[in-house]
Scaffold this motif. Structure first.
Motif, PDB file in Angstrom:
ATOM      1  N   THR B  42      34.843  28.764  33.910  1.00 37.42           N
ATOM      2  CA  THR B  42      35.858  29.915  33.533  1.00 37.42           C
ATOM      3  C   THR B  42      36.720  30.487  34.381  1.00 37.42           C
ATOM      4  O   THR B  42      37.810  30.470  33.993  1.00 37.42           O
ATOM      5  CB  THR B  42      34.769  31.021  32.723  1.00 37.42           C
ATOM      6  N   THR B  43      36.313  30.455  35.671  1.00 31.65           N
ATOM      7  CA  THR B  43      37.386  30.916  36.463  1.00 31.65           C
ATOM      8  C   THR B  43      38.463  29.945  36.626  1.00 31.65           C
ATOM      9  O   THR B  43      39.634  30.342  36.633  1.00 31.65           O
ATOM     10  CB  THR B  43      36.533  31.048  37.912  1.00 31.65           C
TER      11      THR B  43
ATOM     12  N   SER E 131      28.877  35.375  34.745  1.00 31.84           N
ATOM     13  CA  SER E 131      29.318  34.563  33.907  1.00 31.84           C
ATOM     14  C   SER E 131      28.685  34.635  32.382  1.00 31.84           C
ATOM     15  O   SER E 131      27.345  35.125  32.225  1.00 31.84           O
ATOM     16  CB  SER E 131      29.398  33.031  34.437  1.00 31.84           C
TER      17      SER E 131
HETATM   18  N1  ATP Z   1      34.897  39.970  38.252  1.00 29.16           N
HETATM   19  C1  ATP Z   1      34.085  39.276  38.874  1.00 29.16           C
HETATM   20  N2  ATP Z   1      33.418  39.840  40.019  1.00 29.16           N
HETATM   21  C2  ATP Z   1      32.521  39.099  40.834  1.00 29.16           C
HETATM   22  N3  ATP Z   1      32.012  37.912  40.613  1.00 29.16           N
HETATM   23  C3  ATP Z   1      32.374  37.337  39.468  1.00 29.16           C
HETATM   24  C4  ATP Z   1      33.264  37.905  38.553  1.00 29.16           C
HETATM   25  N4  ATP Z   1      33.463  37.197  37.710  1.00 29.16           N
HETATM   26  C5  ATP Z   1      32.725  36.059  37.723  1.00 29.16           C
HETATM   27  N5  ATP Z   1      31.970  36.144  39.070  1.00 29.16           N
HETATM   28  C6  ATP Z   1      31.186  35.286  39.422  1.00 29.16           C
HETATM   29  O1  ATP Z   1      31.831  34.019  39.947  1.00 29.16           O
HETATM   30  C7  ATP Z   1      31.049  32.872  39.409  1.00 29.16           C
HETATM   31  C8  ATP Z   1      31.528  31.976  38.469  1.00 29.16           C
HETATM   32  O2  ATP Z   1      31.928  32.805  37.035  1.00 29.16           O
HETATM   33  P1  ATP Z   1      32.439  31.843  36.066  1.00 29.16           P
HETATM   34  O3  ATP Z   1      32.539  32.631  34.859  1.00 29.16           O
HETATM   35  O4  ATP Z   1      33.588  31.055  36.306  1.00 29.16           O
HETATM   36  O5  ATP Z   1      31.228  30.820  35.788  1.00 29.16           O
HETATM   37  P2  ATP Z   1      31.083  29.455  34.635  1.00 29.16           P
HETATM   38  O6  ATP Z   1      31.091  28.109  35.307  1.00 29.16           O
HETATM   39  O7  ATP Z   1      32.203  29.765  33.569  1.00 29.16           O
HETATM   40  O8  ATP Z   1      29.582  30.000  34.163  1.00 29.16           O
HETATM   41  P3  ATP Z   1      29.204  29.770  32.719  1.00 29.16           P
HETATM   42  O9  ATP Z   1      28.686  28.350  32.357  1.00 29.16           O
HETATM   43  O10 ATP Z   1      27.848  30.682  32.832  1.00 29.16           O
HETATM   44  O11 ATP Z   1      30.130  30.259  31.728  1.00 29.16           O
HETATM   45  C9  ATP Z   1      29.796  33.516  38.766  1.00 29.16           C
HETATM   46  O12 ATP Z   1      28.603  33.449  39.704  1.00 29.16           O
HETATM   47  C10 ATP Z   1      30.084  34.961  38.438  1.00 29.16           C
HETATM   48  O13 ATP Z   1      28.958  35.802  38.478  1.00 29.16           O
END
Ligand code: ATP
Ligand code: ATP
Ligand code: MG
Ligand code: MG
Lengths: 280, 206, 229, 229, 206
Positions: B42-43, E131
């Motif tokens: 998502t990031t 996430s």
């Molecule tokens: N605003 C924030 N502050 C601190 N940590 C964050 C923030 N947003 C996301 N994270 C952390 O960054 C990491 C990556 O998040 P991301 O949402 O990109 O994961 P993802 O690959 O999309 O996961 P999922 O499959 O669960 O959606 C996660 O461990 C999350 O806890």
């Protein structure tokens, strides 16, 4: 009731050359530019202006907008050129005002009288001992450190009160001397709650008598007379000042007709006049 | 639109949640991204969409840095879609309206899309009251309606029922073929990644 | 104590009698405060949303100042406006002091920071997600601001009602710039405060009740409108 | 116009001089408004959350009344408290009118509906989802209310700051029940209003600036606290 | 807990979104519910959980109407989970804390569960920043921690990666076996329904 003479017969010859064709009584004229009258709260709160001004407007066609403030502020408004004409009560300041060129002239209009009011049971027994001597009363107040509430707002009444203390040779200060910094009505209420004494104008006291547990203690002393003056503001101060209207108001107030009206105000409701005309 | 990424890093506090040394997203193709929860998918999508600028590294769109025109030509469908408090029709029509397309021309575009995604029956409903799956379909429609050149999809079928998943995948493929739009889709469903993706990229923890 | 019951009785009498003077006072109050609220809202709502969602350096400081300005005392606003509009002041030639226009100007300046601050806070906490969606759909700044206003319509309406209530219930500014001139600039609150100094409690309470009634009607209108949604 | 620059100069002088009388006025303002805000918050915040999330018949009407009460003019509150505390009133024997206690009582009553209404609105719009989650986890009413207060902590703090600002900047209630007695019940706003009626504009503006400064400090404290989160 | 439903109807405005003539959920078993988007699955779960009372018909829990005790013994994991703005640990511990279990006893319960669901690494993080998939895991942990007798799960693995799905399913099965808890799980994944469900109920449009 205070000892006062009958309203003085006005001298008709006075100010005739400045009387700009004062209209006949009852004859309506075209509306003219309104004037701003800066005056003290007591003239408004007593109802005098509500009584006088509609008549003035009907007779001259000039509307009067009243700003009711303390005398200090009223004079300041004159200095700033915010008002066209003043109706105030602080004679020394008024004379200074005219001398400094802020006003074109000044005339006595009327006087009312101040009274000393205090708790119903009159703990200092002033009513018994000094019903007509304010100076002795104040001395006793100071000796006993009995609660006295002062306007403390630089108003005409406040200045008057300070003048009387000075006359009595007392520097009022201490916990017993409460500096309220408020209007007359509010100060009466504070004196009522604290069950202390205060100096008030008769009109305000009479109009609030019903809600107060305060009685008249001292009255009629020379020192308690309160002179009102009318001053047209120097029209040169700025372009917005309605100098003509101010002059017309000035002349009307000191005319026989105006003076008679002032003398008649309050007779019906209180059985006694609240203001005594004395234009000279 | 072609995207090239180099040395992309994103930190939250001290923690590096994303690091990509080099990645190229081919123009006109569908790229599927998979990887465990919290690996930064998502990031990454938010960064590409221009929503998150606190990264270091270089991202180029058709060789250029992000600019207003690029932003206008791309869009993202969020993992948790946000729909406006209006009807579904008005939601889908919104991107057309702000692009100055007039009312008469907007309607057929919206209706066609709604037919393809089988959501005609929802058109008059208030969008913020829809069920989870319904919302996802509407959010997809709103993204497709203005024919973006880059489409970023974050688990777009996670709450969709199996029949509807087929419909949506068919529409995405059709859209990709017809408009030659570049599509980047994040999914946990390996089957789906294989069905849709010309290429599959697997992200892992950093 | 029976002042209060007496006040109720007077209030009912006042409302029934439709006394011309009271009517004038009440309608002037409504006119002044409505105009001020409308002007302030037209300016402050779009600006509030804009700054609420904008990211810029020093936004924290900006927030603090914004919230502080929301509570500038009405006497201070009144004083500053009076000085500026006075005959000696920069706008002296327009002869505005002690007029309805002056009261509208003062109240507009009084509620502008309030509307701005409330909208700003709202946009900051709830506009973010809407802005993100709008951005990804290609909206420009203008579209984004109008979209957020539409999405947060109900809360913004409540804010407008709050601003109106603040305006119609304040006394400091209108007293100073209006002067409580009978027939010209006398409004409900300046009358209440005059009645209070004169010791006319029942009348003061009666007017207070009229004021509360007006507030109630305004809130009811906005509330029933927001329920339609 | 130069009143304003003069006011700034006076304000700086005032703050530097630490004049005993000014100090007394400022600290009384802070004391009264802080006490009132604390008392009002202790009562109104839990109640506001409770009624905000509670479903009951007539809630719409309740909302309207709540929002209306938020804007009861301070002169009316002052008047009613003065009548109740006056010698002829039901609490006359305690001799409270024109004392600090009376001012605290009046301001507490003034800001109680404000804090209640703000919290109520907040809980109504954002407490719902929290309440649902709490309910499914087995929380009782007490747990739910404390949970919501903790979750919405930042917004509640901002509401408290708003209430404090309202209290410290209002003049109607403290003037009526306090009386502006020098050394006893004189606070910043009553002084400003007195200075204004005495025509001492620079001093009035100076005190206005001091008041704004206090508001700013309070907001800054709360704001920096909310940033930690 | 055993649940019996009769003549359950739920309307939104004029539209009937749910109608169930008769349904029995067996005690101690796992029942999977499937059905197309918008057929009323979430609505049904909310009604059973006591969150939505604007229905007509009869629902009984172990033969009794809903009461405070029943509420205390059941819980639901939402389709879009809401986590408190605290750490993950504090989120999971919350149901224990309000049940008056003391601090020393709470910790091992939370830690055990976190190990099982493989989320130990998240414990100190702020829950509202997680996430999508991470949130779902934490929400499940928060639901399991106080050992409810009825567990309602609304698409609990929709955003979870395949490996973690295995972990979660294993934990749900283990929990069901150990505590004899009744589980009702809504899922669009037919494979999952078959893997977990002792019985599968398919809802359809009304
Ligand atoms: N605003 C924030 N502050 C601190 N940590 C964050 C923030 N947003 C996301 N994270 C952390 O960054 C990491 C990556 O998040 P991301 O949402 O990109 O994961 P993802 O690959 O999309 O996961 P999922 O499959 O669960 O959606 C996660 O461990 C999350 O806890
Ligand atoms: N508050 C509401 N007002 C009006 N309609 C609603 C509301 N909530 C839900 N609906 C409608 O009721 C229907 C059933 O919704 P529900 O959320 O129960 O569906 P679902 O079976 O869970 O779907 P999904 O698989 O997409 O989650 C949907 O068509 C939805 O649009
Ligand atoms: Mg994700
Ligand atoms: Mg659902």
């Amino acid at each position: 009731t205070p000892k006062t003479e009958e309203p003085v017969e006005p001298d008709v010859s006075k100010d005739v050359e400045e009387t700009l064709d004062t209209p006949e009584v009852g004859e309506p004229t075209e509306p003219k530019k309104p004037i701003i009258l800066s005056t003290t709260t007591s003239t408004q709160d007593s109802g005098l202006l509500d009584y006088l001004l509609p008549i003035f407007t009907e007779e001259t066609g000039i509307e009067v907008k009243v700003i009711a403030v303390g005398t200090g502020k009223a004079l300041q408004m004159g200095i700033d050129g915010e008002a066209d004409v003043l109706l105030v009560h602080a004679k020394p300041d008024e004379l200074q005002f005219v001398e400094d060129g802020h006003g074109t002239k000044r005339n006595d209009v009327m006087y009312n009288d101040f009274i000393l009011v205090g708790p119903m049971d009159d703990p200092l027994n002033l009513k018994e001992n000094y019903p007509g001597d304010i100076l002795e009363g104040l001395k006793l107040m100071k000796e006993n450190e009995f609660t006295f509430v002062s306007r403390g707002d630089d108003s005409g009444t406040h200045k008057k009160e300070l003048g009387i203390w000075k006359e009595a040779g007392i520097e009022p200060a201490g916990a017993w001397y409460m500096d309220a910094g408020a209007g007359m009505g509010d100060v009466l209420k504070i004196a009522n709650e604290k069950q202390g004494y205060t100096i008030t104008d008769r009109a305000t006291y009479l109009s609030m008598r019903d809600v107060l547990d305060l009685d008249i203690v001292t009255e009629g002393d020379e020192n308690l007379l309160n002179q009102y003056g009318v001053i047209p503001v120097d029209p040169e101060k700025n372009d917005n000042i309605n100098g003509e209207g101010a002059l017309e108001f000035y002349n009307w107030m000191i005319s026989d007709h105006g003076q008679d009206l002032i003398g008649g105000f309050g007779l019906e409701e209180y059985g006694q006049p609240l203001f005594f005309p004395n234009a000279n | 639109m072609e995207i090239t990424i180099e040395n992309l890093e994103r930190y939250y506090g001290d923690r590096r949640v994303l690091y990509i040394e080099k990645m190229e997203i081919e123009k006109g193709k569908i790229t599927a991204i998979t990887g465990p929860n919290g690996c930064g998918k998502t990031t990454l999508l938010n960064i590409i969409a221009g929503l998150d600028r606190e990264f270091s590294g270089v991202i180029k769109y058709d060789g250029k840095y992000l600019n207003r025109e690029t932003v206008d030509k791309m869009t993202i469908v969020f993992q948790k879609p946000y729909l406006f408090r209006r009807t579904v029709f008005e939601n889908i029509e919104y991107p057309l309206r702000i692009r100055g397309i007039n009312k008469v021309n907007r309607k057929p575009l919206v209706v066609d899309l709604a037919k393809g995604l089988e959501i005609e029956n929802l058109m008059g409903k208030k969008a913020h009251l829809l069920s989870g799956g319904e919302s996802q379909k509407v959010a997809l429609a709103r993204a497709l309606v203005f024919k973006p050149e880059l489409l970023l999809l974050d688990e777009p079928t996670s709450n969709i029922d199996p029949d509807a998943i087929n419909t949506l995948e068919r529409e995405i493929l059709k859209f990709n073929k017809e408009t030659e739009c570049t599509v980047l889709i994040v999914t946990h469903n390996m089957e789906q990644a294989k069905r849709l993706g010309n290429r599959i990229i697997e992200l892992s923890y950093n | 104590m029976d002042y209060i019951t007496q006040g109720f009785k007077e209030a009912i009498k006042l409302l029934i009698s439709l006394d011309k003077e009271v009517f004038k006072i009440v309608s002037l109050s409504i006119l002044v405060s409505t105009s001020a609220t409308v002007f302030a809202s037209l300016i402050s709502i779009p600006l509030g949303v804009y700054f609420g969602i904008k990211r810029f350096k020093g936004k924290r400081m900006f927030s603090r100042i914004t919230y502080t300005m929301m509570s500038v005392p009405s006497v201070v606003v009144g004083l500053v406006v009076a000085i500026i509009l006075s005959r000696r002041g920069p706008f002296g030639q327009f002869d505005l002091l002690y007029t309805k226009k002056a009261m509208i100007i003062a109240q507009t300046l009084l509620v502008m920071p309030l509307v701005f601050g409330l909208t700003y806070g709202l946009a900051k906490s709830r506009g973010d997600i809407i802005e993100r969606v709008a951005f990804t759909l290609g909206a420009n700044k203008f579209h984004t601001v109008t979209l957020i206003i539409r999405e947060l319509k109900i809360d913004i309406l409540v804010n407008i009602a709050t601003a109106f209530s603040r305006a119609i219930s304040e006394v400091g500014a209108v007293m100073i710039v209006g002067g409580n001139i009978k027939g010209y600039t006398r409004v409900i609150t300046t009358t209440i405060s005059m009645m209070n100094s004169m010791g006319d409690y029942p009348m003061a309470i009666a007017l207070g009740l009229v004021l509360i009634l007006i507030s109630f009607v305004i809130h009811s209108i906005i509330y029933s409108y927001s329920q339609e949604d």
